[in-house]
Design a protein around this motif. Structure first.
Motif, PDB file in Angstrom:
ATOM      1  N   ALA A  69      23.527  95.288  65.692  1.00 44.30           N
ATOM      2  CA  ALA A  69      24.894  95.749  65.441  1.00 44.30           C
ATOM      3  C   ALA A  69      24.900  97.173  64.894  1.00 44.30           C
ATOM      4  O   ALA A  69      25.723  98.008  65.302  1.00 44.30           O
ATOM      5  CB  ALA A  69      25.593  94.803  64.470  1.00 44.30           C
ATOM      6  N   GLU A  70      24.005  97.475  63.972  1.00 39.34           N
ATOM      7  CA  GLU A  70      23.947  98.822  63.409  1.00 39.34           C
ATOM      8  C   GLU A  70      23.561  99.851  64.472  1.00 39.34           C
ATOM      9  O   GLU A  70      24.018 100.999  64.421  1.00 39.34           O
ATOM     10  CB  GLU A  70      22.932  98.857  62.261  1.00 39.34           C
ATOM     11  N   ALA A  71      22.756  99.426  65.429  1.00 35.16           N
ATOM     12  CA  ALA A  71      22.316 100.352  66.481  1.00 35.16           C
ATOM     13  C   ALA A  71      23.450 100.754  67.411  1.00 35.16           C
ATOM     14  O   ALA A  71      23.423 101.844  67.996  1.00 35.16           O
ATOM     15  CB  ALA A  71      21.177  99.729  67.289  1.00 35.16           C
ATOM     16  N   ILE A  72      24.471  99.900  67.554  1.00 33.76           N
ATOM     17  CA  ILE A  72      25.573 100.198  68.478  1.00 33.76           C
ATOM     18  C   ILE A  72      26.837 100.670  67.756  1.00 33.76           C
ATOM     19  O   ILE A  72      27.834 101.008  68.388  1.00 33.76           O
ATOM     20  CB  ILE A  72      25.924  98.974  69.347  1.00 33.76           C
ATOM     21  N   SER A  73      26.797 100.712  66.420  1.00 28.25           N
ATOM     22  CA  SER A  73      27.963 101.119  65.648  1.00 28.25           C
ATOM     23  C   SER A  73      27.978 102.629  65.448  1.00 28.25           C
ATOM     24  O   SER A  73      26.936 103.253  65.249  1.00 28.25           O
ATOM     25  CB  SER A  73      27.963 100.407  64.291  1.00 28.25           C
ATOM     26  N   ASP A  74      29.162 103.226  65.507  1.00 26.95           N
ATOM     27  CA  ASP A  74      29.296 104.668  65.282  1.00 26.95           C
ATOM     28  C   ASP A  74      28.927 105.040  63.852  1.00 26.95           C
ATOM     29  O   ASP A  74      28.342 106.094  63.600  1.00 26.95           O
ATOM     30  CB  ASP A  74      30.725 105.124  65.581  1.00 26.95           C
ATOM     31  N   THR A  75      29.321 104.195  62.906  1.00 27.36           N
ATOM     32  CA  THR A  75      28.991 104.427  61.501  1.00 27.36           C
ATOM     33  C   THR A  75      28.458 103.129  60.911  1.00 27.36           C
ATOM     34  O   THR A  75      28.825 102.038  61.347  1.00 27.36           O
ATOM     35  CB  THR A  75      30.228 104.874  60.698  1.00 27.36           C
ATOM     36  N   ASN A  76      27.592 103.263  59.928  1.00 26.33           N
ATOM     37  CA  ASN A  76      27.015 102.084  59.287  1.00 26.33           C
ATOM     38  C   ASN A  76      27.588 101.908  57.882  1.00 26.33           C
ATOM     39  O   ASN A  76      28.010 102.862  57.234  1.00 26.33           O
ATOM     40  CB  ASN A  76      25.486 102.199  59.193  1.00 26.33           C
ATOM     41  N   HIS A  77      27.617 100.677  57.439  1.00 21.66           N
ATOM     42  CA  HIS A  77      28.078 100.352  56.097  1.00 21.66           C
ATOM     43  C   HIS A  77      27.246  99.193  55.562  1.00 21.66           C
ATOM     44  O   HIS A  77      26.536  98.521  56.319  1.00 21.66           O
ATOM     45  CB  HIS A  77      29.572  99.983  56.105  1.00 21.66           C
ATOM     46  N   HIS A  78      27.340  98.980  54.269  1.00 23.24           N
ATOM     47  CA  HIS A  78      26.594  97.885  53.662  1.00 23.24           C
ATOM     48  C   HIS A  78      27.142  96.552  54.165  1.00 23.24           C
ATOM     49  O   HIS A  78      28.351  96.302  54.115  1.00 23.24           O
ATOM     50  CB  HIS A  78      26.710  97.952  52.140  1.00 23.24           C
ATOM     51  N   TYR A  79      26.254  95.706  54.650  1.00 23.28           N
ATOM     52  CA  TYR A  79      26.663  94.391  55.166  1.00 23.28           C
ATOM     53  C   TYR A  79      26.231  93.328  54.160  1.00 23.28           C
ATOM     54  O   TYR A  79      25.132  92.796  54.227  1.00 23.28           O
ATOM     55  CB  TYR A  79      26.038  94.143  56.543  1.00 23.28           C
ATOM     56  N   ARG A  80      27.114  93.026  53.222  1.00 28.83           N
ATOM     57  CA  ARG A  80      26.769  92.087  52.158  1.00 28.83           C
ATOM     58  C   ARG A  80      26.679  90.644  52.658  1.00 28.83           C
ATOM     59  O   ARG A  80      26.065  89.796  52.007  1.00 28.83           O
ATOM     60  CB  ARG A  80      27.782  92.177  51.016  1.00 28.83           C
ATOM     61  N   GLU A  81      27.294  90.362  53.812  1.00 33.40           N
ATOM     62  CA  GLU A  81      27.308  89.000  54.323  1.00 33.40           C
ATOM     63  C   GLU A  81      25.983  88.570  54.947  1.00 33.40           C
ATOM     64  O   GLU A  81      25.900  87.489  55.530  1.00 33.40           O
ATOM     65  CB  GLU A  81      28.448  88.824  55.338  1.00 33.40           C
ATOM     66  N   ILE A  82      24.945  89.440  54.840  1.00 37.42           N
ATOM     67  CA  ILE A  82      23.621  89.001  55.269  1.00 37.42           C
ATOM     68  C   ILE A  82      23.242  87.755  54.465  1.00 37.42           C
ATOM     69  O   ILE A  82      22.493  86.902  54.929  1.00 37.42           O
ATOM     70  CB  ILE A  82      22.577  90.132  55.102  1.00 37.42           C
ATOM     71  N   ASP A  83      23.774  87.652  53.257  1.00 37.60           N
ATOM     72  CA  ASP A  83      23.770  86.396  52.500  1.00 37.60           C
ATOM     73  C   ASP A  83      25.106  85.727  52.809  1.00 37.60           C
ATOM     74  O   ASP A  83      26.134  86.110  52.258  1.00 37.60           O
ATOM     75  CB  ASP A  83      23.630  86.667  50.999  1.00 37.60           C
ATOM     76  N   SER A  84      25.087  84.762  53.699  1.00 39.00           N
ATOM     77  CA  SER A  84      26.340  84.186  54.202  1.00 39.00           C
ATOM     78  C   SER A  84      27.187  83.548  53.110  1.00 39.00           C
ATOM     79  O   SER A  84      28.397  83.375  53.280  1.00 39.00           O
ATOM     80  CB  SER A  84      26.055  83.155  55.294  1.00 39.00           C
ATOM     81  N   ASN A  85      26.586  83.213  51.984  1.00 39.17           N
ATOM     82  CA  ASN A  85      27.344  82.615  50.886  1.00 39.17           C
ATOM     83  C   ASN A  85      28.218  83.645  50.169  1.00 39.17           C
ATOM     84  O   ASN A  85      29.020  83.270  49.314  1.00 39.17           O
ATOM     85  CB  ASN A  85      26.395  81.956  49.879  1.00 39.17           C
ATOM     86  N   ARG A  86      28.059  84.919  50.509  1.00 42.42           N
ATOM     87  CA  ARG A  86      28.879  85.958  49.884  1.00 42.42           C
ATOM     88  C   ARG A  86      30.233  86.119  50.583  1.00 42.42           C
ATOM     89  O   ARG A  86      31.042  86.941  50.176  1.00 42.42           O
ATOM     90  CB  ARG A  86      28.127  87.290  49.869  1.00 42.42           C
ATOM     91  N   VAL A  87      30.456  85.355  51.635  1.00 40.84           N
ATOM     92  CA  VAL A  87      31.785  85.332  52.258  1.00 40.84           C
ATOM     93  C   VAL A  87      32.713  84.538  51.338  1.00 40.84           C
ATOM     94  O   VAL A  87      32.467  83.346  51.110  1.00 40.84           O
ATOM     95  CB  VAL A  87      31.744  84.684  53.651  1.00 40.84           C
ATOM     96  N   PRO A  88      33.767  85.136  50.800  1.00 35.64           N
ATOM     97  CA  PRO A  88      34.674  84.389  49.915  1.00 35.64           C
ATOM     98  C   PRO A  88      35.551  83.433  50.737  1.00 35.64           C
ATOM     99  O   PRO A  88      36.452  83.857  51.449  1.00 35.64           O
ATOM    100  CB  PRO A  88      35.516  85.485  49.248  1.00 35.64           C
ATOM    101  N   GLN A  89      35.263  82.158  50.628  1.00 31.45           N
ATOM    102  CA  GLN A  89      35.992  81.193  51.457  1.00 31.45           C
ATOM    103  C   GLN A  89      37.472  81.131  51.099  1.00 31.45           C
ATOM    104  O   GLN A  89      38.297  80.746  51.925  1.00 31.45           O
ATOM    105  CB  GLN A  89      35.346  79.816  51.352  1.00 31.45           C
ATOM    106  N   SER A  90      37.826  81.540  49.888  1.00 32.51           N
ATOM    107  CA  SER A  90      39.238  81.564  49.514  1.00 32.51           C
ATOM    108  C   SER A  90      40.023  82.591  50.328  1.00 32.51           C
ATOM    109  O   SER A  90      41.253  82.490  50.444  1.00 32.51           O
ATOM    110  CB  SER A  90      39.381  81.878  48.023  1.00 32.51           C
ATOM    111  N   LEU A  91      39.322  83.591  50.900  1.00 35.92           N
ATOM    112  CA  LEU A  91      39.979  84.623  51.704  1.00 35.92           C
ATOM    113  C   LEU A  91      39.721  84.451  53.198  1.00 35.92           C
ATOM    114  O   LEU A  91      40.123  85.289  54.006  1.00 35.92           O
ATOM    115  CB  LEU A  91      39.494  86.017  51.276  1.00 35.92           C
ATOM    116  N   LEU A  92      39.050  83.365  53.569  1.00 35.01           N
ATOM    117  CA  LEU A  92      38.658  83.187  54.969  1.00 35.01           C
ATOM    118  C   LEU A  92      39.867  83.069  55.885  1.00 35.01           C
ATOM    119  O   LEU A  92      39.913  83.682  56.963  1.00 35.01           O
ATOM    120  CB  LEU A  92      37.767  81.948  55.094  1.00 35.01           C
TER     121      LEU A  92
END
Length: 258
Positions: A69-92
Motif C-alpha cells: 500500500a505504501e508503495a502505491i500511495s502518493d504520500t505515506n502516513h503512520h499506519y497505527r492499525e498494523i495492530d488491529s486492536n487499535r481500531v476503536p470499535q466505538s467509532l467503527l
C-alpha cells in the motif's frame, strides 16, 4: 487488489460490504480472499450482526499489505492499525458510514468525485480553530462548474451546549467564505462547503434548527483556572454553513427536509 490496499491504508480499516461496492463486484468476500493471501487481517467485532452498520469482521493491513500500500500511495502516513486492536470499535459504525457514502459518490453521484481525502491524509495542521472533517470530497455539480472542496461530517450522536458551539465555530473558521460578518477570522479556511450526514432524524432536526435559525452562538475559552467560559460577545450566522443529509449505513442519502 491495489485499490483495496490503498483504500484500507487511507481509512485504517474496511469491510467486505464496502469493498464489494467499491469494486462493483458481486463477490461479498473479497477482503476474506485477500486475508488468505496474507495481505489483510480480519478482526471480529463485538457488535457485528447485532448493531446495524457494524459487520461481523473488519479488515486491516498486514505487514505485507502495508508495504504494498505504501508503495502505491502518493504520500505515506503512520499506519497505527498494523495492530488491529487499535481500531476503536466505538467509532467503527461512523468510519464505515463515511466509507459507504464516499463509495456512493464515486460510483453513483450525479457528478462523480474528482478526488477524496481521509482525515489522516490531510496531515498535521497548525490550525487551532479550523475543523478537520471526517473526509474531504473534491466535487463539482456540473462539468462547467468549478471544483468544490467539501468537508464531510458524519454525526451519529448529539452534541450539546459547549461542544455544539465549538463545532459550529470550527466549521465557520474552516470555510473560505465566513457565514457571518461578526466573526473576525484572520486566516479563512479552504473549504467551500460542509455537508453533514446522519441517520438520526432527531439530531438532524436539532442541528438544522441550531445552524439555520437567527440564534446567537458563542465562542468559548478557558479562564485562568482552566475552566471553560463563554466569551462575552455572541454572534449569529447570516447563512447556514452546513447542508444536511439523511443517510443510512449502506451509503444511501437524500437531502434533509425538516
Amino acid at each position: 487488489m491495489d485499490d483495496v490496499l490503498y483504500w484500507t491504508y487511507a481509512w485504517g480499516c474496511t469491510s467486505n460490504q464496502v469493498v464489494s461496492r467499491l469494486l462493483d463486484i458481486k463477490n461479498k468476500n473479497y477482503c476474506s480472499f485477500l486475508e488468505k493471501k496474507g495481505l489483510l487481517k480480519a478482526t471480529k467485532t463485538a457488535a457485528g450482526g447485532f448493531v446495524r452498520g457494524v459487520p461481523a469482521h473488519y479488515y486491516t493491513l498486514t505487514r505485507l499489505g502495508l508495504e504494498l500500500a505504501e508503495a502505491i500511495s502518493d504520500t505515506n502516513h503512520h499506519y497505527r492499525e498494523i495492530d488491529s486492536n487499535r481500531v476503536p470499535q466505538s467509532l467503527l459504525r461512523h468510519n464505515l458510514m463515511a466509507q459507504q457514502l464516499t463509495v456512493t459518490m464515486i460510483q453513483h453521484g450525479s457528478q462523480p468525485l474528482l478526488g477524496w481525502q481521509t482525515e489522516r491524509q490531510l496531515g498535521e495542521s497548525d490550525e487551532q480553530d479550523g475543523k478537520r472533517p471526517d473526509v474531504v470530497w473534491h466535487w463539482r455539480s456540473a462539468k462547467d462548474k468549478p471544483t468544490l472542496k467539501i468537508g464531510v461530517e458524519i454525526e451519529l450522536s448529539q452534541k450539546y451546549q459547549r461542544s455544539l458551539d465549538q463545532f459550529a465555530y470550527r466549521v465557520a473558521c474552516s470555510l473560505k467564505r465566513a457565514p457571518t460578518r461578526q466573526l473576525k477570522i484572520e486566516s479563512p479556511g479552504d473549504f467551500d462547503a460542509y455537508w453533514l450526514f446522519s441517520d438520526n432524524l432527531n439530531l438532524l432536526r436539532s442541528y438544522h434548527h441550531f445552524f439555520t435559525e437567527d440564534r446567537l452562538h458563542h465562542r468559548w475559552s478557558r479562564d485562568f483556572r482552566g475552566d471553560w467560559i463563554k466569551e462575552p460577545e455572541p454572534y449569529f450566522f447570516s447563512r447556514s454553513p452546513i447542508v444536511f443529509y439523511q443517510a443510512d449505513e449502506n451509503g444511501r442519502f437524500s437531502g434533509f427536509k425538516p
